[in-house]
Motif scaffolding. Structure first.
Motif, short mmCIF file in Angstrom:
data_model
loop_
_atom_site.label_atom_id
_atom_site.label_comp_id
_atom_site.label_asym_id
_atom_site.label_seq_id
_atom_site.Cartn_x
_atom_site.Cartn_y
_atom_site.Cartn_z
N VAL A 1 7.38 19.63 23.11
CA VAL A 1 8.16 20.87 23.06
C VAL A 1 7.25 21.96 22.51
O VAL A 1 6.68 21.81 21.42
CB VAL A 1 9.41 20.71 22.18
N SER A 2 7.08 23.04 23.26
CA SER A 2 6.22 24.15 22.83
C SER A 2 7.07 25.41 22.62
O SER A 2 7.99 25.69 23.38
CB SER A 2 5.13 24.42 23.87
N GLY A 3 6.74 26.14 21.57
CA GLY A 3 7.41 27.40 21.28
C GLY A 3 6.41 28.53 21.23
O GLY A 3 5.25 28.33 20.85
N SER A 4 6.83 29.72 21.62
CA SER A 4 5.89 30.82 21.77
C SER A 4 6.48 32.15 21.32
O SER A 4 7.70 32.32 21.26
CB SER A 4 5.44 30.93 23.23
N ALA B 1 3.52 23.35 18.99
CA ALA B 1 3.78 22.36 20.04
C ALA B 1 3.91 21.02 19.35
O ALA B 1 3.04 20.65 18.54
CB ALA B 1 2.66 22.33 21.08
N VAL B 2 4.99 20.30 19.60
CA VAL B 2 5.26 19.06 18.87
C VAL B 2 5.69 17.97 19.84
O VAL B 2 6.21 18.24 20.93
CB VAL B 2 6.36 19.25 17.80
N ARG C 1 -3.30 31.06 19.51
CA ARG C 1 -2.98 32.44 19.90
C ARG C 1 -3.54 32.78 21.28
O ARG C 1 -3.24 33.85 21.82
CB ARG C 1 -3.55 33.41 18.87
N ASP C 2 -4.34 31.90 21.85
CA ASP C 2 -4.88 32.16 23.18
C ASP C 2 -3.86 31.87 24.29
O ASP C 2 -4.22 31.82 25.47
CB ASP C 2 -6.18 31.37 23.41
N THR C 3 -2.60 31.65 23.94
CA THR C 3 -1.44 31.41 24.83
C THR C 3 -1.43 30.01 25.43
O THR C 3 -0.63 29.72 26.31
CB THR C 3 -1.33 32.43 25.98
N THR C 4 -2.31 29.11 24.94
CA THR C 4 -2.35 27.75 25.48
C THR C 4 -2.07 26.73 24.38
O THR C 4 -2.14 27.04 23.19
CB THR C 4 -3.72 27.41 26.09
N PHE C 5 -1.75 25.51 24.81
CA PHE C 5 -1.81 24.38 23.89
C PHE C 5 -2.60 23.27 24.57
O PHE C 5 -2.67 23.21 25.80
CB PHE C 5 -0.41 23.92 23.44
N ARG C 6 -3.22 22.41 23.76
CA ARG C 6 -4.11 21.38 24.29
C ARG C 6 -3.67 20.00 23.82
O ARG C 6 -3.26 19.84 22.66
CB ARG C 6 -5.57 21.64 23.84
N GLN D 1 1.34 6.91 19.13
CA GLN D 1 0.09 6.82 19.88
C GLN D 1 -0.94 7.79 19.31
O GLN D 1 -0.59 8.76 18.64
CB GLN D 1 0.32 7.15 21.36
N ARG D 2 -2.22 7.51 19.59
CA ARG D 2 -3.29 8.36 19.07
C ARG D 2 -3.46 9.60 19.96
O ARG D 2 -4.45 9.75 20.68
CB ARG D 2 -4.59 7.56 18.95
N LEU D 3 -2.46 10.45 19.91
CA LEU D 3 -2.45 11.70 20.67
C LEU D 3 -2.26 12.86 19.69
O LEU D 3 -1.51 12.75 18.72
CB LEU D 3 -1.32 11.71 21.69
N VAL D 4 -2.94 13.97 19.96
CA VAL D 4 -2.85 15.17 19.14
C VAL D 4 -2.59 16.36 20.05
O VAL D 4 -3.19 16.47 21.13
CB VAL D 4 -4.14 15.41 18.33
N VAL D 5 -1.72 17.27 19.62
CA VAL D 5 -1.51 18.50 20.36
C VAL D 5 -1.79 19.67 19.44
O VAL D 5 -1.38 19.68 18.27
CB VAL D 5 -0.08 18.58 20.95
N THR D 6 -2.58 20.64 19.92
CA THR D 6 -2.90 21.84 19.15
C THR D 6 -2.43 23.07 19.92
O THR D 6 -2.48 23.11 21.15
CB THR D 6 -4.42 21.96 18.90
#
Length: 407
Positions: free
Chosen positions: A336-339, A327-328, A297-302, A289-294
């Protein structure tokens, strides 16, 4: 006054920052443990004050002290067991049956490896991106370098392969992303060679000026130096890049706090994705699907949604307390997000209000920092790859009979 190149200084500062955060986490954990011990001691001391003075003979005191020590020990054991029960239960179903075996080492880079990826089409090859300004393609079975890409003027921070064509996408500290074509011929399997010389600190790192496509030496692989397409709109290090489904667009993530969406055929900038407060650390696209995750360092993902051409929505997720390093998307509808807060969180795309699982973990593996891992279900003999700052990538065989049977 430093004579180090800016890109190298940035990398060093980033690494030192990661080390400092690790020590800070350990320090805070130590303080918390001391507080727990002091609290338990105070509680036990309070219990001792309730005992009648006449009964506190030397023997009684010794018995009470022994009992208190035992109780404190048991309290600490219970606390430790409770704090680790979640991660233990997460792996309880597979740990006893999983077998991990080192299969192959891929040695040839002259600096740390930031990223690796496996081609989505035949022939299956492994790609690595390194701080030595090069990307390399490897035979998974033999460990031999098949091709080197040396078109970047800075550290190569990521590598991703086109979903259907023999093209690679690399992101670099030179503030650009490159798309380049490759043609490789897999060699016949060879007996394992002695790789100890490849890690010799006395190896000559001098620059070479051979022509495109020619080998850099008798033991080197062919080199490509010119990109098919150069994407350059960022004002900072391009830390990651990925292909959108279909391979007609790519997304890049940069330390300039923005992600860019490009058209591959025209090289034109389609959208600039802004909103993160600090440098981006990673970007990833959904496989179907046309989805992107970024991540940042601001402690978030979008999560960016491009499925509707007329609406480009974005959702912000604040589930971590430190830099979100990546985040993948998974094959299913999960993220799945890693920090740097030393947690991995699993999220359901259908309900992203809170994570469906949280795993607290500590890294281990290579002789130095591990930067990336990639799973490859197409090659059963070598299905997990890791890379790190010991200058090598490693192929592993992970055999989990219970999971394989479920499939």
């Amino acid at each position: 006054d430093s004579k180090l190149p800016m890109a190298l200084r940035s990398n060093l500062l980033d690494l030192f920052g990661q080390i400092e955060r690790e020590f800070e986490n350990l320090y805070l954990e130590n303080i918390e443990l001391r507080r727990e011990i002091e609290s338990l001691n105070e509680r036990l001391a309070g219990e001792g004050q309730t005992v009648d003075g006449g009964d506190l003979t030397k023997g009684a005191l010794k018995t009470k002290a022994s009992h208190s020590t035992s109780q404190l020990s048991q309290k600490l054991k219970t606390t430790y067991k409770a704090s680790t029960s979640k991660i233990v239960s997460s792996f309880k179903a597979t740990t006893s049956r999983a077998v991990c075996q080192l299969v192959k080492e891929y040695v040839g880079h002259r600096d740390g490896i930031w990223d690796l990826s496996v081609t989505r089409t035949q022939p299956l090859v492994l790609g690595t991106a390194s701080a030595d300004h090069c990307a390399m393609l490897w035979s998974i079975e033999t460990g031999k370098c098949l091709l080197k890409y040396a078109g970047h003027a800075g550290s190569v921070n990521s590598i991703k392969f086109h979903p259907t064509e023999q093209m690679a996408l690399t992101a670099s500290g030179d503030q650009t992303a490159h798309i380049w074509r490759y043609m490789v011929q897999l060699p016949l399997p060879q007996p394992p060679a002695d790789i100890s010389a490849s890690l010799d600190d006395d190896v000559d790192f001098s620059d070479k000026d051979e022509a495109d496509g020619e080998a850099d030496g008798p033991n080197e692989c062919p080199t490509v130096r010119v990109a098919t397409t150069t994407l350059k709109s960022h004002q900072g290090v391009v830390i990651a890049a990925d292909w959108l489904v279909g391979g007609k667009q790519v997304v890049t993530a940069s330390w300039d706090r923005a992600a860019n969406l490009y058209d591959v055929e025209t090289s034109e900038l389609v959208h600039t994705l802004t909103g993160h407060d600090q440098e981006l650390t990673h970007c990833c696209t959904h496989p179907t699907q046309r989805l992107v995750v970024t991540s940042s360092r601001d402690t978030t993902f979008r999560l960016w949604d491009f499925r509707d051409p007329s609406i480009h929505s974005v959702n912000v997720f604040q589930g971590h307390t430190d830099t979100v390093t990546s985040a993948v998307f998974t094959v299913g509808d999960n993220v799945v997000s890693g920090s740097d807060d030393r947690t991995v969180k699993v999220w359901d795309l259908k309900n992203m209000r809170s994570p469906i699982a949280t795993i607290r973990t500590d890294s281990a593996g290579h002789r130095r920092m591990v930067c990336c891992s990639a799973w490859n279900e197409e090659n059963q003999a070598c299905n997990l790859f890791t890379c790190g700052f010991d200058r090598q990538a490693i192929g592993w065989n992970i055999n989990i009979p219970a999971l394989l049977q479920e499939k």
